[in-house]
Write an enzyme that holds these catalytic residues in place. Sequence first.
Site, PDB file in Angstrom:
ATOM      1  N   LYS A 108      15.075  31.017  50.693  1.00 32.60           N
ATOM      2  CA  LYS A 108      15.594  31.997  49.735  1.00 32.60           C
ATOM      3  C   LYS A 108      14.454  32.622  48.968  1.00 32.60           C
ATOM      4  O   LYS A 108      13.628  31.888  48.440  1.00 32.60           O
ATOM      5  CB  LYS A 108      16.545  31.267  48.785  1.00 32.60           C
ATOM      6  CG  LYS A 108      17.067  32.101  47.655  1.00 32.60           C
ATOM      7  CD  LYS A 108      17.927  31.260  46.755  1.00 32.60           C
ATOM      8  CE  LYS A 108      18.326  32.108  45.567  1.00 32.60           C
ATOM      9  NZ  LYS A 108      19.028  31.372  44.565  1.00 32.60           N
ATOM     10  N   LYS A 120      12.752  27.692  48.008  1.00 32.06           N
ATOM     11  CA  LYS A 120      13.250  28.717  47.088  1.00 32.06           C
ATOM     12  C   LYS A 120      12.064  29.242  46.299  1.00 32.06           C
ATOM     13  O   LYS A 120      11.381  28.484  45.603  1.00 32.06           O
ATOM     14  CB  LYS A 120      14.305  28.132  46.153  1.00 32.06           C
ATOM     15  CG  LYS A 120      14.785  29.155  45.123  1.00 32.06           C
ATOM     16  CD  LYS A 120      15.952  28.653  44.314  1.00 32.06           C
ATOM     17  CE  LYS A 120      16.361  29.685  43.274  1.00 32.06           C
ATOM     18  NZ  LYS A 120      17.471  29.233  42.448  1.00 32.06           N
TER      19      LYS A 120
HETATM   20  C1  PBG Z   1      19.868  29.647  40.012  1.00 32.45           C
HETATM   21  C2  PBG Z   1      20.210  30.554  41.142  1.00 32.45           C
HETATM   22  C3  PBG Z   1      19.670  31.836  41.281  1.00 32.45           C
HETATM   23  C4  PBG Z   1      20.250  32.389  42.421  1.00 32.45           C
HETATM   24  C5  PBG Z   1      21.121  31.445  42.958  1.00 32.45           C
HETATM   25  N1  PBG Z   1      21.070  30.293  42.163  1.00 32.45           N
HETATM   26  C6  PBG Z   1      18.753  32.587  40.393  1.00 32.45           C
HETATM   27  C7  PBG Z   1      17.527  31.960  39.903  1.00 32.45           C
HETATM   28  O1  PBG Z   1      16.975  31.034  40.497  1.00 32.45           O
HETATM   29  O2  PBG Z   1      17.072  32.416  38.861  1.00 32.45           O
HETATM   30  C8  PBG Z   1      19.947  33.772  42.899  1.00 32.45           C
HETATM   31  C9  PBG Z   1      20.811  34.338  43.949  1.00 32.45           C
HETATM   32  C10 PBG Z   1      20.692  35.794  44.149  1.00 32.45           C
HETATM   33  O3  PBG Z   1      19.799  36.478  43.592  1.00 32.45           O
HETATM   34  O4  PBG Z   1      21.513  36.320  44.912  1.00 32.45           O
HETATM   35  N2  PBG Z   1      20.175  28.342  40.084  1.00 32.45           N
END
Ligand code: PBG
Length: 322
Positions: free
Chosen positions: A247, A194
Amino acid sequence: MNSRPRRNRVSSTVRNMIQETALSCANLVYPLFIVDGTNVREEIKSLPNNFRWSLDLLLNEIEACINLKIKSFILFPIVNESLKDATATYSYSNDNFYLNAIKTIKEKFPEVCLISDVAMDPYSSDGHDGLVKNGNILNDETLPILAKMAVAQAKNGIDIVGPSDMMDGRIAYIREALDNAGYTSTGIMAYSAKYASAFYGPFRDALDSAPKAGDKKTYQMNPANSIEAEREAQLDCEEGADFLMVKPALHYMDIIRRLKDIHDLPIVAYHVSGECAMLQAACDNGWLDFNQAMPETLLSLKRAGSDIIITYFAKQYAELNQ
Ligand code: PBG
């Protein structure tokens, strides 16, 4: 000319016969945002066609999706600011509306697969995925909070927990907590690679969960790195993950392919909010044709090596393919 590749493209029947990649609704996961209350269906401005739902209306939406053959959902809570605190206690509290929603959805639609979010940010007054002390995001002190959250979700019937927090060692910690509580069949979808990405903007608008100070670069990955993604995925495998996620998705297709080539676990691509919003905006401006560009995007993610695609277009894809 002995070799004419165009001969294999001569008709749609021939093209279909040799098509290498197929995408089905069974591969798609639809993200849903849940708020406490009743009769709420509020469109997210930066993510058109996606809504903040209260549970009563969400149940109808889930039924509509099931009828379209979308049966997997990833659920995100939108928590009132007054319930947020430094240690995210509301995340595992008995009266948590998100946990109650999981329970009700599974009771009403036992056949669906529900995936959760395990991270502190929706519940944290600091807006970070981990515990904050003096501006630092503490790793080991965050793990017990994540484990409590995961066990509470499992208790309410979640099928797969989704740690999105990027703390080190959390997969093993959560696996052990789930097993000790008797939830040996609850899966773990690890957000393995991520990245600290600019493409989460609309999601943070939806949840109102942007960090109050600093950024997420000390726990989410540097977009410049790919060898490190292998290391993260390797650790998650060893720690007991059932799925490995990359991601964002579109800007990280090389990472999807890289992990697919070296791992046996299913690879999940999270086609994130900013990536979907970007395409939607171009289509709304008349610059791209949505009905062609959207399916091409999802098919490309499958071709790149994704077994599962989490996308805000899941329902629209299913509608197009009826
Ligand atoms: C946070 C989380 C995020 C997303 C999913 N879980 C945002 C972040 O890490 O700030 C983003 C998903 C998206 O942008 O569609 N736990």
